[in-house]
Design a protein around this motif. Structure first.
Motif, PDB file in Angstrom:
ATOM      1  N   ARG A 467       0.846  -1.195   0.000  1.00 52.89           N
ATOM      2  CA  ARG A 467       0.000   0.000   0.000  1.00 52.89           C
ATOM      3  C   ARG A 467       0.874   1.234   0.000  1.00 52.89           C
ATOM      4  O   ARG A 467       1.888   1.273   0.699  1.00 52.89           O
ATOM      5  CB  ARG A 467      -0.859   0.033   1.270  1.00 52.89           C
ATOM      6  N   ASP A 469       2.195   4.753   0.998  1.00 51.06           N
ATOM      7  CA  ASP A 469       2.192   5.400   2.319  1.00 51.06           C
ATOM      8  C   ASP A 469       1.874   6.892   2.291  1.00 51.06           C
ATOM      9  O   ASP A 469       1.853   7.529   3.347  1.00 51.06           O
ATOM     10  CB  ASP A 469       3.604   5.291   2.942  1.00 51.06           C
ATOM     11  N   GLU A 484       7.882   2.561  -6.006  1.00 53.84           N
ATOM     12  CA  GLU A 484       6.997   1.471  -5.626  1.00 53.84           C
ATOM     13  C   GLU A 484       5.630   1.612  -6.294  1.00 53.84           C
ATOM     14  O   GLU A 484       5.036   0.628  -6.738  1.00 53.84           O
ATOM     15  CB  GLU A 484       6.831   1.383  -4.099  1.00 53.84           C
TER      16      GLU A 484
HETATM   17 CA   LIG Z   1       4.480   0.858   1.259  1.00 50.85          CA
END
Ligand SMILES: [Ca+2]
Ligand SMILES: Cc1cc2nc3c(=O)[nH]c(=O)nc-3n(C[C@H](O)[C@H](O)[C@H](O)COP(=O)(O)OP(=O)(O)OC[C@H]3O[C@@H](n4cnc5c(N)ncnc54)[C@H](O)[C@@H]3O)c2cc1C
Ligand SMILES: Cc1cc2nc3c(=O)[nH]c(=O)nc-3n(C[C@H](O)[C@H](O)[C@H](O)COP(=O)(O)OP(=O)(O)OC[C@H]3O[C@@H](n4cnc5c(N)ncnc54)[C@H](O)[C@@H]3O)c2cc1C
Lengths: 663, 663
Positions: A467, A469, A484
């Motif tokens: 997920r 951030d 990412e």
């Molecule tokens: Ca992360």
């Protein structure tokens, strides 16, 4: 007002050292020095003048190009230029010519596909231009699918010759640059036939024209294929049509590095691996990516400078607002500026990749080839598409004046766009990338480690469920966060495609049915490569006051504009939340404000001469309006105040010599 | 093979009545009959030949256009054509000419802004072409911001004249079509000054050239501004530059319908409402939307027909696959086909809107004007942008051959793209729409009912919290589902903008800062208009076998491709879920399969002659390759086998008369 710099104010706002940035853009101090010196040389030579291209007839235009090419060659010799300098000089002349294909395709084809012996025979002739060559692959009816070419090369054991023949109309060679009017020789791709057996497509060196009087040799019909997009532009090139009527060439003119035909007519494979040809492809596509950054940066340079000159609406100290101060203008222009830099760096990396691939090939290591091939194919596709669109966007950013030929943008566009088509149609290339990605995904369970630019897929498990951030807009400036997000998006899209494909009983049917989705997955993968290479570049030491800071800002603009543009991808795969998407947008806006004072200096760093830019709107000193005004009067239509045709076609109307009827 | 229809097979697959569809496309049986008859008339007249445009020099090209314009006028008179027929004839000639501005801008300006008396004096002259006029608004330094124009018209009470003057270089009129070489008169926009007071911009009828010998009148400097984008294309037009050195015109040549200057030099407003000018704008932009559907449909027609001829890879019964069978090709082409139809219908509706607005104006009802104005501005913007991009996409869809001038696509693009800039830069227009939307939103709490195309905002409360019901792909075919999704997206984006704007203490700062988001909200609103007009069209009775069904499919393609393209909008506003987005995509794919067999007949329904299309790739009979081959040889470069320049510039190279050095 000779010598006044109308952009002086803008330039004084820069927060970084432009000379240091020029070195970053050029790649090294040495390259900058060479480019700069050669570009000035060309700019100051009246033979290389190019501002008259639009008003020359096709024949005059073409003859002028011949003149420039000969003059370039003469200068190269007189000045004893090195290979590097010579190639810069040809680039600086900035006009498509037969020499592009001679040096860029004919010579490399012989180098890559010829035997030692063949190289020794043909390369010296080519290097000295005692012969001029082109690359004759595409046919009237066959382009992307090279295996579908129809031209035949039939071995005749009686005479130890190949008979080159065009059996149908659609087998006519069509498109090769330099073929129409200039080349004496061609590397011709044809279906090799020995003893009635078809061995597929191979390359042959074929002489086309007499070296005495330039007339086509017997059995050869050759000509130009006619006007292409735009005025000036690519019409300086003699893209050609070529038909063979049973043309005979000696057996040793088949390019035999990889496979051979023996005296007896036996077809044999050499021990040289077929994959070698991938090396050449990586090389050629790497130059195309470099050219993309050049073309895009030219357009951006023009639009940026003009956006500082152009004022419209609003008012600051009595003057209207510079249009570059409008956020809409920034949101269209600055991502393109950032893309130019991004493509520059990924192009630089591709140069390294080519060296790496070459070394591995020499060591008989083919393991990275498929990945390198997919990667270059994909980068060729996304950089050329973005550049073509970007040039046209820059033209629109210049309002009405961008539509004038003298803005430089119409010709830049017309000359550039075939890059989306040649060396692999961009969609066809993305489908190849997609195929490779799907294969990579399918091999993950078996534990096969993805290499190179697909290495991130080795972390698929993590990337499928991580997920993002980001909680505040500034979080989007962290390289890891960006990386990412792009890795997660690319992985999830490829994996989703693979999953959907597995629902089809016939994988090929599935691939065909889902191909539009597959193309999008391929784009996501390729954008990730560009993003990651930009980020890697920033991890290096970059000298010069403020230079690295500017590149970080541009990297932010590049990545966040992609997130904004492809928000659907990021949201639908759950890589980021809507809130995070809107934070990205917020951050992007604030980066635009940071680019703004540096914009003009960031384009100065490209170090283009006014000659090379070829744009009144983009001229270095910003003195746009008097130059536009003067330019107008040069059009032949202005030779006379009353136009030719007035007496025949205007006066009779006005004088009612045609009687009106019901109107 | 004269007369063979290579597309016969394709045509036989159609599932609807093409003749009935032709009527739908044309708007009525009557319009179809007129267009068809006139288009054939033009196509069969050798004077109207246009295939040689690319190889003519600027002067020849321009003279040829003068010839065509005069010939068109002659035919109009000889054949006693009606106004409708005459205008169709000018369209069919398909070449930008001064007559476009004369009929399209000069005459309407006098009609809209002239008093009864002025109309009686000038219109008969213009109708008979005893004078030729243009529309001179834009200046070298001023375009979008009309209020910034610098040309002055100073009243001289002594002589009862206005003195028209160009005080600076940037005040030079620049761009007006027909001005450079042809127009005898112009409507000139200038800053009205009486007694030292500046009253802003007004229109003036100014004679530019002698009606005897066409020479510019004293004080007038006029010429052509030079080459524009492309070859042929818009270079048939004499866009001009014009400077005034204290040029005097009688007071009654100021267009005085809305405001007047009296004999004493007093500036007075008439009782005619200023809003009247909006009526003209609605009219002009309506024609631009209609032209968008025409231009896009031409490109789509070419790309569709060629995609049926072109075969690449794969294999069916020995032949390669028609490229139109590739899903990637379909996913690029069919949305454009659907857009052409969508723009056609919204254009038709705009014609109705114009009538409605005109009637209301006559009844002194100005209530719908701001909405109508925003709506036409927005539709002008999104349809022209989509068309410009769409033409280039169609060119790319044709691979290499699309780059040939004879594909017709380069010239179509070059001629079309200024539509994104003139009559309001597309971004500037969207900002106007956004301003209107924000205002509409801000008035909602006060209970003010939004009208016309913004009526949906009256249901904002519902639209801000409704949820999309789609559970299966087919659910996306329900008009209500689609409509609500687009309404919800548009509402949420506008409301979000309004909310963000309210955070700024100075609303103008906020508007400037958030302008890129505002533009996106405006696009969402405008796309909704197109979607809703397409859906409304389908609620009408549409005769003809299978016709309505095809239009339903196209409507689905149009709407679902927008959802796919703008998925980020729909997801980030929570209008649909990722799952629903992927169902939309699935449904879209299945619609492509339904379009496929009908594709060629759907473009036949445009009823374009080969002359009008001007494309070898798009020729009706599909006999592409022999025509391409024959066309090539017509290029002047092929006049001789050995090119001009060989002896000077090629032979010396080959013969090493320039000695090689270090190379
Ligand atoms: Ca992360
Ligand atoms: C300016 C210019 C210079 C050139 N110079 C040379 C040269 O020097 N030498 C030379 O040999 N050639 C040259 N070419 C030819 C060029 O290499 C081909 O045009 C290019 O390979 C594309 O092939 P095509 O034209 O056949 O396109 P096509 O393959 O016919 O493409 C048409 C459409 O079909 C689609 N399509 C094709 N196959 C598939 C598939 N499998 N799946 C999905 N969609 C598909 C494409 O995406 C495209 O939309 C040149 C071309 C140009 C424009
Ligand atoms: C082919 C052609 C034919 C024409 N024919 C005529 C004619 O017959 N008569 C005539 O009078 N004129 C004519 N014009 C001129 C035309 O109307 C103008 O070019 C047009 O109005 C755009 O103005 P501009 O060129 O000043 O663009 P600019 O306004 O200078 O636009 C430059 C850039 O600034 C941006 N920009 C400008 N203002 C803002 C703002 N407020 N906020 C955000 N961004 C902004 C624009 O989006 C654009 O990106 C013609 C132009 C062309 C190209």
């Amino acid at each position: 007002m000779e010598g006044v710099d109308y952009h002086a104010d803008e330039r004084s706002k820069a927060e970084f050292d432009v000379e240091a940035m020029k070195i970053v853009w050029a790649g090294s101090r040495h390259v900058l020095e060479v480019s700069d010196r050669i570009a000035r040389l060309v700019a100051s030579d009246p033979v290389f003048r190019k501002d008259n291209r639009a008003i020359l007839s096709r024949k005059e235009l073409f003859k002028n190009t011949l003149k420039k090419a000969a003059h370039a060659w003469k200068r190269i010799i007189e000045l004893r230029l090195s290979e590097e300098e010579a190639s810069k000089l040809r680039n600086s002349v900035d006009e498509p010519a037969y020499t592009d294909l001679h040096w860029g395709m004919f010579v490399p084809a012989i180098k890559g596909q010829g035997t030692e012996e063949q190289q020794q025979k043909w390369l010296p002739l080519a290097y000295r231009m005692q012969i001029i060559g082109c690359y004759a692959q595409t046919e009237l009816g066959h382009g992307s699918n090279v295996q579908g070419l129809e031209t035949t090369a039939t071995f005749d054991p009686q005479t130890d010759e190949f008979v080159i023949h065009s059996p149908t109309l659609t087998s006519s060679k069509w498109w090769p640059g330099g073929l129409g009017k200039v080349s004496t020789h061609a590397v011709v791709y044809a279906r090799l036939i020995t003893d009635g057996e078809d061995h597929g497509i191979h390359g042959f060196i074929v002489q086309l024209r007499s070296l005495d009087d330039h007339s086509p040799l017997p059995g050869i019909t050759v000509g130009d294929i006619g006007m292409k997009f735009g005025s000036g532009a690519y019409n300086t090139m003699d893209n050609g049509v070529l038909r063979f009527d049973q043309v005979r060439i000696p057996r040793n003119q088949m390019l035999m590095r990889v496979s051979q035909v023996t005296r007896e007519g036996k077809y044999v494979q050499s021990n040289v691996p077929r994959q070698l040809i991938y090396g050449t492809m990586v090389y050629v596509r790497q130059t195309i990516v470099a050219d993309a950054s050049t073309a895009l940066s030219r357009a951006v340079c023009i639009a940026t400078r003009y956006s500082c000159v152009r004022r419209q609406f609003g008012s600051q100290n009595g003057l209207e607002t510079q249009v570059i101060d409008y956020k809409t203008q920034q949101s269209r222009l600055f991502p393109l500026l950032a893309s130019a830099y991004a493509f520059r760096f990924v192009g630089e990396w591709l140069k390294w990749l080519y060296t790496d691939v070459t070394q591995r090939l020499q060591a008989n290591d083919f393991s990275t080839l498929p990945e390198a091939h997919a990667c270059t194919a994909g980068l060729k596709s996304i950089t050329t598409t973005a550049t073509a669109d970007g040039i046209e966007e820059c033209r629109k950013l210049c309002g009405g004046h961008g539509y004038l030929h003298c803005s430089g943008l119409p010709e830049l566009f017309a000359v550039y766009i075939p890059a989306c088509t040649y060396e692999g149609d961009n969609i066809v290339l993305l489908l190849q990338v997609a195929r490779f990605l799907v294969k990579t995904v399918s091999q993950l369970p078996s534990g096969k480690k993805p290499v190179g630019t697909t290495a991130y897929m080795g972390r698929a498990e993590h990337l499928l469920q991580c997920r993002c951030d980001v909680q505040r807009a500034e979080d989007w400036l962290k390289p890891n966060v960006i990386l990412e997000a792009f890795e997660a998006r690319a992985t999830r899209m490829s994996v989703a495609c693979a999953k959907n494909l597995s629902k089809f009983s016939n994988p090929e049917d599935g691939f065909a049915e889902l191909s539009a989705d597959l193309v999008e997955a391929a784009v996501a993968h390729c954008q990730l490569i560009v993003v990651s290479k930009f980020i890697e570049k920033l991890q290096q030491d970059i000298p010069g006051k403020g230079v690295k800071r500017q590149l970080e800002i541009l990297c932010g603009v590049y990545t966040l504009h992609l997130i904004h543009k492809h928000l659907g991808d990021f949201l639908s795969t759950g890589c980021i939340t809507p809130k995070q998407g809107s934070l990205a947008n917020e951050q992007l806006r604030s980066l635009y404000a940071q680019v703004r004072p540096n914009a003009i200096t960031l384009v100065d760093a490209f170090n283009y001469t006014d000659h090379y830019l070829g744009s009144i709107l983009g001229c270095y000193d910003g003195n746009v309006y008097p130059k536009l005004y003067d330019e107008a009067w040069k059009d032949p239509l202005n030779d006379t105040v009353v136009p030719d045709g007035y007496h025949e076609y205007i006066r009779p109307l006005l004088k009612q010599q045609l009687r009106t009827a019901r109107l």
